[in-house]
Design a protein around this motif. Structure first.
Motif, mmCIF file in Angstrom:
data_model
loop_
_atom_site.group_PDB
_atom_site.id
_atom_site.type_symbol
_atom_site.label_atom_id
_atom_site.label_comp_id
_atom_site.label_asym_id
_atom_site.label_seq_id
_atom_site.Cartn_x
_atom_site.Cartn_y
_atom_site.Cartn_z
ATOM 1 N N PHE A 41 59.049 34.411 61.696
ATOM 2 C CA PHE A 41 57.778 33.756 61.956
ATOM 3 C C PHE A 41 57.490 33.649 63.456
ATOM 4 C CE2 PHE A 41 58.260 32.616 57.525
ATOM 5 C CZ PHE A 41 56.963 32.793 57.068
ATOM 6 N N GLY A 42 58.535 33.729 64.263
ATOM 7 C CA GLY A 42 58.322 33.844 65.695
ATOM 8 C C GLY A 42 57.624 35.157 66.027
ATOM 9 N N LEU A 43 58.067 36.233 65.369
ATOM 10 C CA LEU A 43 57.423 37.538 65.555
ATOM 11 C C LEU A 43 55.992 37.510 65.031
ATOM 12 C CD1 LEU A 43 57.567 40.532 66.332
ATOM 13 C CD2 LEU A 43 58.530 40.996 64.063
ATOM 14 N N ALA A 44 55.799 36.851 63.874
ATOM 15 C CA ALA A 44 54.449 36.739 63.307
ATOM 16 C C ALA A 44 53.530 35.970 64.256
ATOM 17 C CB ALA A 44 54.506 36.040 61.948
ATOM 18 N N THR A 85 48.051 32.501 58.536
ATOM 19 C CA THR A 85 47.899 31.937 57.189
ATOM 20 C C THR A 85 48.067 33.021 56.132
ATOM 21 O OG1 THR A 85 46.356 30.286 58.055
ATOM 22 C CG2 THR A 85 46.391 30.583 55.674
ATOM 23 N N THR A 86 47.541 34.204 56.396
ATOM 24 C CA THR A 86 47.734 35.330 55.481
ATOM 25 C C THR A 86 49.220 35.597 55.270
ATOM 26 O OG1 THR A 86 45.631 36.379 56.083
ATOM 27 C CG2 THR A 86 47.333 37.805 55.164
ATOM 28 N N THR A 87 49.998 35.543 56.357
ATOM 29 C CA THR A 87 51.446 35.762 56.261
ATOM 30 C C THR A 87 52.111 34.685 55.406
ATOM 31 O OG1 THR A 87 51.443 36.750 58.473
ATOM 32 C CG2 THR A 87 53.566 36.051 57.595
ATOM 33 N N LEU A 88 51.742 33.419 55.628
ATOM 34 C CA LEU A 88 52.351 32.323 54.869
ATOM 35 C C LEU A 88 51.997 32.398 53.384
ATOM 36 C CD1 LEU A 88 51.891 29.299 57.315
ATOM 37 C CD2 LEU A 88 54.003 30.472 56.718
ATOM 38 N N LEU A 89 50.737 32.706 53.082
ATOM 39 C CA LEU A 89 50.341 32.826 51.671
ATOM 40 C C LEU A 89 51.068 33.979 50.991
ATOM 41 C CD1 LEU A 89 46.469 32.213 51.813
ATOM 42 C CD2 LEU A 89 48.246 30.620 51.073
ATOM 43 N N ALA A 90 51.296 35.043 51.747
ATOM 44 C CA ALA A 90 51.965 36.219 51.181
ATOM 45 C C ALA A 90 53.407 35.919 50.781
ATOM 46 C CB ALA A 90 51.934 37.380 52.176
ATOM 47 N N VAL A 91 54.036 34.929 51.434
ATOM 48 C CA VAL A 91 55.421 34.587 51.074
ATOM 49 C C VAL A 91 55.478 33.375 50.142
ATOM 50 C CG1 VAL A 91 56.359 35.561 53.196
ATOM 51 C CG2 VAL A 91 55.713 33.139 53.149
ATOM 52 N N GLY A 92 54.312 32.962 49.607
ATOM 53 C CA GLY A 92 54.294 31.948 48.562
ATOM 54 C C GLY A 92 54.083 30.514 48.999
ATOM 55 N N ALA A 111 50.114 25.764 54.068
ATOM 56 C CA ALA A 111 49.986 26.913 54.969
ATOM 57 C C ALA A 111 49.006 26.611 56.094
ATOM 58 C CB ALA A 111 49.525 28.139 54.181
ATOM 59 N N SER A 112 47.840 26.069 55.731
ATOM 60 C CA SER A 112 46.843 25.735 56.753
ATOM 61 C C SER A 112 47.363 24.658 57.690
ATOM 62 C CB SER A 112 45.540 25.273 56.086
ATOM 63 O OG SER A 112 44.521 25.072 57.045
ATOM 64 N N PHE A 125 43.523 43.916 53.551
ATOM 65 C CA PHE A 125 44.484 44.514 52.623
ATOM 66 C C PHE A 125 45.406 43.450 52.028
ATOM 67 C CE2 PHE A 125 48.357 46.669 51.387
ATOM 68 C CZ PHE A 125 47.902 47.834 50.791
ATOM 69 N N THR A 126 45.954 42.591 52.885
ATOM 70 C CA THR A 126 46.918 41.589 52.428
ATOM 71 C C THR A 126 46.280 40.558 51.500
ATOM 72 O OG1 THR A 126 48.110 41.851 54.514
ATOM 73 C CG2 THR A 126 48.636 39.922 53.184
ATOM 74 N N ASN A 127 45.097 40.071 51.870
ATOM 75 C CA ASN A 127 44.456 39.036 51.063
ATOM 76 C C ASN A 127 43.851 39.586 49.777
ATOM 77 O OD1 ASN A 127 44.502 36.288 52.507
ATOM 78 N ND2 ASN A 127 44.032 37.733 54.144
ATOM 79 N N ALA A 128 43.443 40.843 49.782
ATOM 80 C CA ALA A 128 42.968 41.465 48.547
ATOM 81 C C ALA A 128 44.104 41.536 47.525
ATOM 82 C CB ALA A 128 42.430 42.867 48.830
ATOM 83 N N ARG A 129 45.289 41.857 48.009
ATOM 84 C CA ARG A 129 46.456 41.904 47.129
ATOM 85 C C ARG A 129 46.730 40.522 46.520
ATOM 86 N NH1 ARG A 129 51.757 40.632 48.045
ATOM 87 N NH2 ARG A 129 53.327 41.708 46.798
ATOM 88 N N THR A 130 46.665 39.481 47.358
ATOM 89 C CA THR A 130 46.909 38.119 46.870
ATOM 90 C C THR A 130 45.843 37.683 45.872
ATOM 91 O OG1 THR A 130 47.926 37.567 49.005
ATOM 92 C CG2 THR A 130 47.276 35.731 47.582
ATOM 93 N N LEU A 131 44.589 37.992 46.171
ATOM 94 C CA LEU A 131 43.478 37.573 45.306
ATOM 95 C C LEU A 131 43.540 38.278 43.958
ATOM 96 C CD1 LEU A 131 41.050 35.668 45.510
ATOM 97 C CD2 LEU A 131 39.645 37.624 46.184
ATOM 98 N N LEU A 132 43.854 39.565 43.969
ATOM 99 C CA LEU A 132 43.982 40.297 42.702
ATOM 100 C C LEU A 132 45.132 39.733 41.868
ATOM 101 C CD1 LEU A 132 43.434 43.972 43.930
ATOM 102 C CD2 LEU A 132 41.877 42.611 42.521
ATOM 103 N N GLY A 133 46.210 39.323 42.549
ATOM 104 C CA GLY A 133 47.324 38.714 41.834
ATOM 105 C C GLY A 133 46.941 37.390 41.192
#
Length: 308
Positions: free
Chosen positions: A7-10, A30-37, A43-44, A244-252
């Motif tokens: 998360f330092g790199l993020a 926030t996209t990164t945090l949501l992607a890891v659950g 996250a916000s 790309f990342t949030n579309a994947r989350t939303l479809l899930g």
């Protein structure tokens, strides 16, 4: 330690984008945090706590490079803070499922906006003679702060792009002023989340610290890069990744079929590739235009000397 480093790199990458474009730290992190659950409200909250440190470092860096209009910062920050507190309350009031869909949709739309704006739209030359006033900045700050807290990001995409399109402030001072005022907005949002988060939404302070330290490290070079790195290309790359990342989350969230996933991914990658190519093409055209303008300005004094 692994979580801290990741998360330092993020945070470092997110701040490089944010400090150069004047937007997207919150959206990217926030996209990164949501992607890891991570839960949406948590996250916000984590991102805004990290932004207290990163925005302070960014503001000091922009001040060092004289990228700030302090009058704009003073007027924009207060309504932004009010909007952020209201947004924190609204997001924590939603159920986890509804909050996930809401925040992911906002992030996807913001990412799409960044991609389209920096890839396909003319950024234009700005008029710097008239600075933005109270009637313009107050509602802008209120809306941007609310979107920022409820979406886990949005202060920059709303405030920076609106100020840029208004033609009332030069680009580097738009970026510097928005990044600096974000310190007050992030602080207000953090306080709002700390008062409204439930016991179940435990914050991971290792993540917060990683994002913050990575962002603080990236703040000075980002403030320098705003003068040198083409914002078109960076905006196109960052916007496409966020979409790309949030579309994947939303479809899930909607339990889409594999076919829908595939078709959506192909469409996004095609748009992303077209955006990057369009950004590169626009950069070349703008450089040719600037070169021609410089040669014309150089030729005028020479012609005058010959006439004399």
């Amino acid at each position: 330690m692994r979580t801290f480093l990741l998360f330092g790199l993020a945070g470092l990458l997110a701040q490089l984008v944010d400090g150069t474009l004047g937007m997207a730290f919150g959206v990217t992190a926030t996209t990164t945090l949501l992607a890891v659950g991570t839960a949406p409200a948590a996250a916000s909250a984590a991102v805004h706590l990290a932004e207290v440190g990163t925005s302070l470092a960014s503001g000091l860096s922009h001040w060092r490079f004289k990228n700030i209009d302090w009058r704009t910062v003073g007027i924009l920050a207060v309504p932004g803070a009010i909007g952020a507190v209201l947004g924190a309350y609204v997001l924590t009031s939603l159920s986890t499922e509804n909050a996930a869909v809401w925040i992911t949709t906002i992030l996807l739309l913001l990412g799409l906006y960044v991609l389209i704006r920096f890839s396909f739209l003319k950024l234009g030359r700005l008029i710097t003679g008239k600075r933005p006033g109270v009637k313009f900045l107050t509602p802008l700050g209120l809306v941007a702060g609310f979107v920022d807290a409820t979406g886990g990001g949005g202060w920059g995409p709303v405030a920076t792009t609106t100020l840029l399109s208004s033609g009332r402030l030069e680009p580097r001072k738009v970026v510097g002023s928005v990044d600096t005022s974000e310190f007050i907005v992030a602080l207000a949002a953090s306080i709002g989340f700390l008062f409204t988060l439930s016991q179940q939404d435990n914050l991971d302070y290792t993540v917060v610290l990683g994002l913050m330290i990575g962002g603080v490290i990236a703040a000075p070079p980002a403030a320098w890069l705003v003068r040198h790195l083409p914002p078109r290309l960076l905006g196109a790359l960052a916007g496409g990744l966020i979409v790309f990342t949030n579309a994947r989350t939303l479809l899930g969230e909607f339990e889409a079929t594999d076919r829908v996933f595939t078709v959506t991914y192909i469409a996004i990658v095609a748009l992303w590739a077209a955006g990057v190519l369009a950004a590169i093409r626009s950069l070349r055209e703008e450089r040719r235009h600037d070169t021609a303008a410089s040669e014309e300005q150089f030729a005028l004094p020479v012609a005058e000397e010959h006439n004399v």
